[in-house]
Design an enzyme around this catalytic site. Sequence first.
Site, PDB file in Angstrom:
ATOM      1  N   GLU A 164      34.307  35.257  56.615  1.00  0.00           N
ATOM      2  CA  GLU A 164      33.132  36.193  56.694  1.00  0.00           C
ATOM      3  C   GLU A 164      31.984  35.084  56.958  1.00  0.00           C
ATOM      4  O   GLU A 164      32.223  33.788  56.562  1.00  0.00           O
ATOM      5  CB  GLU A 164      32.802  36.670  55.240  1.00  0.00           C
ATOM      6  N   ARG A 202      38.104  38.195  46.720  1.00  0.00           N
ATOM      7  CA  ARG A 202      37.445  37.263  47.700  1.00  0.00           C
ATOM      8  C   ARG A 202      38.401  37.377  48.753  1.00  0.00           C
ATOM      9  O   ARG A 202      39.559  37.816  48.916  1.00  0.00           O
ATOM     10  CB  ARG A 202      37.662  35.785  47.058  1.00  0.00           C
ATOM     11  N   ILE A 230      35.204  42.991  35.872  1.00  0.00           N
ATOM     12  CA  ILE A 230      35.279  44.197  36.985  1.00  0.00           C
ATOM     13  C   ILE A 230      36.765  44.947  36.618  1.00  0.00           C
ATOM     14  O   ILE A 230      36.669  45.899  36.868  1.00  0.00           O
ATOM     15  CB  ILE A 230      35.000  43.522  38.383  1.00  0.00           C
ATOM     16  N   ASP A 255      47.028  39.318  33.396  1.00  0.00           N
ATOM     17  CA  ASP A 255      45.710  38.295  33.195  1.00  0.00           C
ATOM     18  C   ASP A 255      46.284  37.057  32.518  1.00  0.00           C
ATOM     19  O   ASP A 255      46.961  37.259  31.945  1.00  0.00           O
ATOM     20  CB  ASP A 255      44.639  39.013  32.591  1.00  0.00           C
ATOM     21  N   HIS A 285      31.833  43.834  52.577  1.00  0.00           N
ATOM     22  CA  HIS A 285      31.414  43.057  51.509  1.00  0.00           C
ATOM     23  C   HIS A 285      30.312  43.469  50.707  1.00  0.00           C
ATOM     24  O   HIS A 285      29.209  42.668  50.361  1.00  0.00           O
ATOM     25  CB  HIS A 285      31.210  41.461  51.695  1.00  0.00           C
TER      26      HIS A 285
HETATM   27  P1  NAD Z   1      35.896  37.620  35.386  1.00  0.00           P
HETATM   28  O1  NAD Z   1      35.662  36.445  35.271  1.00  0.00           O
HETATM   29  O2  NAD Z   1      35.130  38.374  34.163  1.00  0.00           O
HETATM   30  O3  NAD Z   1      37.353  37.955  35.339  1.00  0.00           O
HETATM   31  C1  NAD Z   1      38.126  37.464  36.047  1.00  0.00           C
HETATM   32  C2  NAD Z   1      39.514  37.561  35.332  1.00  0.00           C
HETATM   33  O4  NAD Z   1      40.803  36.931  36.211  1.00  0.00           O
HETATM   34  C3  NAD Z   1      39.652  36.562  34.180  1.00  0.00           C
HETATM   35  O5  NAD Z   1      40.163  37.437  32.874  1.00  0.00           O
HETATM   36  C4  NAD Z   1      40.818  35.651  34.250  1.00  0.00           C
HETATM   37  O6  NAD Z   1      41.504  35.159  33.300  1.00  0.00           O
HETATM   38  C5  NAD Z   1      41.804  36.318  35.517  1.00  0.00           C
HETATM   39  N1  NAD Z   1      42.283  35.378  36.404  1.00  0.00           N
HETATM   40  C6  NAD Z   1      42.123  34.426  37.030  1.00  0.00           C
HETATM   41  N2  NAD Z   1      43.038  34.060  37.702  1.00  0.00           N
HETATM   42  C7  NAD Z   1      44.086  34.818  37.555  1.00  0.00           C
HETATM   43  C8  NAD Z   1      45.532  34.833  38.229  1.00  0.00           C
HETATM   44  N3  NAD Z   1      45.767  34.221  39.232  1.00  0.00           N
HETATM   45  N4  NAD Z   1      46.330  36.015  37.734  1.00  0.00           N
HETATM   46  C9  NAD Z   1      45.710  36.784  36.615  1.00  0.00           C
HETATM   47  N5  NAD Z   1      44.363  36.853  36.302  1.00  0.00           N
HETATM   48  C10 NAD Z   1      43.749  35.680  36.824  1.00  0.00           C
HETATM   49  O7  NAD Z   1      35.410  37.872  36.794  1.00  0.00           O
HETATM   50  P2  NAD Z   1      34.786  39.408  37.157  1.00  0.00           P
HETATM   51  O8  NAD Z   1      33.045  39.502  36.842  1.00  0.00           O
HETATM   52  O9  NAD Z   1      35.691  40.301  36.868  1.00  0.00           O
HETATM   53  O10 NAD Z   1      34.861  39.134  38.863  1.00  0.00           O
HETATM   54  C11 NAD Z   1      35.859  39.125  39.420  1.00  0.00           C
HETATM   55  C12 NAD Z   1      35.798  38.703  41.005  1.00  0.00           C
HETATM   56  O11 NAD Z   1      35.462  39.482  41.792  1.00  0.00           O
HETATM   57  C13 NAD Z   1      34.616  37.465  41.171  1.00  0.00           C
HETATM   58  O12 NAD Z   1      35.189  36.256  40.937  1.00  0.00           O
HETATM   59  C14 NAD Z   1      34.359  37.721  42.696  1.00  0.00           C
HETATM   60  O13 NAD Z   1      35.399  36.897  43.429  1.00  0.00           O
HETATM   61  C15 NAD Z   1      34.748  39.308  43.018  1.00  0.00           C
HETATM   62  N6  NAD Z   1      33.283  39.832  43.379  1.00  0.00           N
HETATM   63  C16 NAD Z   1      33.284  40.576  44.353  1.00  0.00           C
HETATM   64  C17 NAD Z   1      32.159  41.234  44.557  1.00  0.00           C
HETATM   65  C18 NAD Z   1      32.132  42.073  45.971  1.00  0.00           C
HETATM   66  O14 NAD Z   1      30.899  42.211  46.413  1.00  0.00           O
HETATM   67  N7  NAD Z   1      33.311  42.353  46.603  1.00  0.00           N
HETATM   68  C19 NAD Z   1      31.037  41.474  43.726  1.00  0.00           C
HETATM   69  C20 NAD Z   1      31.257  40.738  42.457  1.00  0.00           C
HETATM   70  C21 NAD Z   1      32.633  39.932  42.189  1.00  0.00           C
END
Ligand code: NAD
Length: 323
Positions: A274, A245, A157, A176, A292
């Site tokens: 939530e 989140r 994302i 990251d 959300h």
């Molecule tokens: P992803 O696993 O592809 O990417 C997450 C990245 O965060 C990874 O590269 C990881 O190394 C990095 N990371 C983790 N902790 C970190 C920190 N403390 N500091 C810096 N980097 C850190 O995940 P994604 O598919 O991009 O999704 C990200 C999050 O988005 C999901 O886990 C979910 O919580 C959220 N999400 C929300 C919705 C919504 O409806 N709002 C929908 C989908 C996902």
Amino acid sequence: MRIHANDGISANGKEGLEKAGFNVSTNSVPQAELIAYLNEEKADVLLVRSATKVPKELIDACPRIRLIGRGGVGLDNIDVAHARSKGVLVINTPGASSISVAEMVLAHLSGLMRGLHQSNRLMPATGATGFKELKKRFGKGRELRGSTLGIIGFGRIGQWTARYAIGCGMEVIYTDHTCTIGSIEVTLGGASVAIPVERVTMEELLARADAISIHVPKQPDGAPVLGAAELVKVRPGTFIVNTARGGSVDEDALLAALSDGRVAGAALDVFVGEPEPRADLLAAEGLSLSPHIGAATVEAQARIGDELAEQIIAWSKASVSQG
Ligand code: NAD
């Protein structure tokens, strides 16, 4: 084989599964009645989104379930370790909604920077009588082009958000734990171009960004990535978007930063507690809010349904050939 999709599945996903010979039910059964329902219906596969919980008790009480599928990214509503220990396969569709979330980040952010979240609320009440005052109040918006977006978490994302931000003329910096890339492919009119993005430390990101968007999963220790200690280091007048989140931004610290002006505005799609977020947060000035729905587009639901159907059909074929 019987599949129960308790939080629904797209029409195309259901159709694909039915064409492959599966029997699919999509009625929403209350959590308290789900174990009895799954056993009565002899379900082999349980599909959920974020609403239905799949705890250890459900997995133990429904031994016929061999696959649990989550339409979406996070798996925090499923006891994955326990499922796997019982030989139950757990699948999800991690990439299907990245574009939808990224588009909503830019929608929130461009609205925030022009005050649309507030003018939308005020125009119906005072637009007819106080037009000039509103024009003056909202006539000091900021532009995306030329601003710096700091992205915390540069996974699926985060990278899609970067593409949209670059398309709007923003400079992108990110932090990251694991990703270290120095450029990102952007496709325009069929041509692919590598656009530079800069990996920085969290400290540098906080000091440089005009807007910050969070895209990390729930942290192992449950701590916010933007808490009081981080929010004191942002540039005065920063904008913040949290679609990750509930609790990725500390809600108390955010309210304090909004009221003293360090944060000019914030967009929240996700909330602690939530589906009952705190009322004082929802009422705070300077917030652009959504319930959300980052991943919830017609297009994403279709992609999720397709991906789930493909994975289940492949798993079922593999099970037949093995067994
Ligand atoms: P992803 O696993 O592809 O990417 C997450 C990245 O965060 C990874 O590269 C990881 O190394 C990095 N990371 C983790 N902790 C970190 C920190 N403390 N500091 C810096 N980097 C850190 O995940 P994604 O598919 O991009 O999704 C990200 C999050 O988005 C999901 O886990 C979910 O919580 C959220 N999400 C929300 C919705 C919504 O409806 N709002 C929908 C989908 C996902």
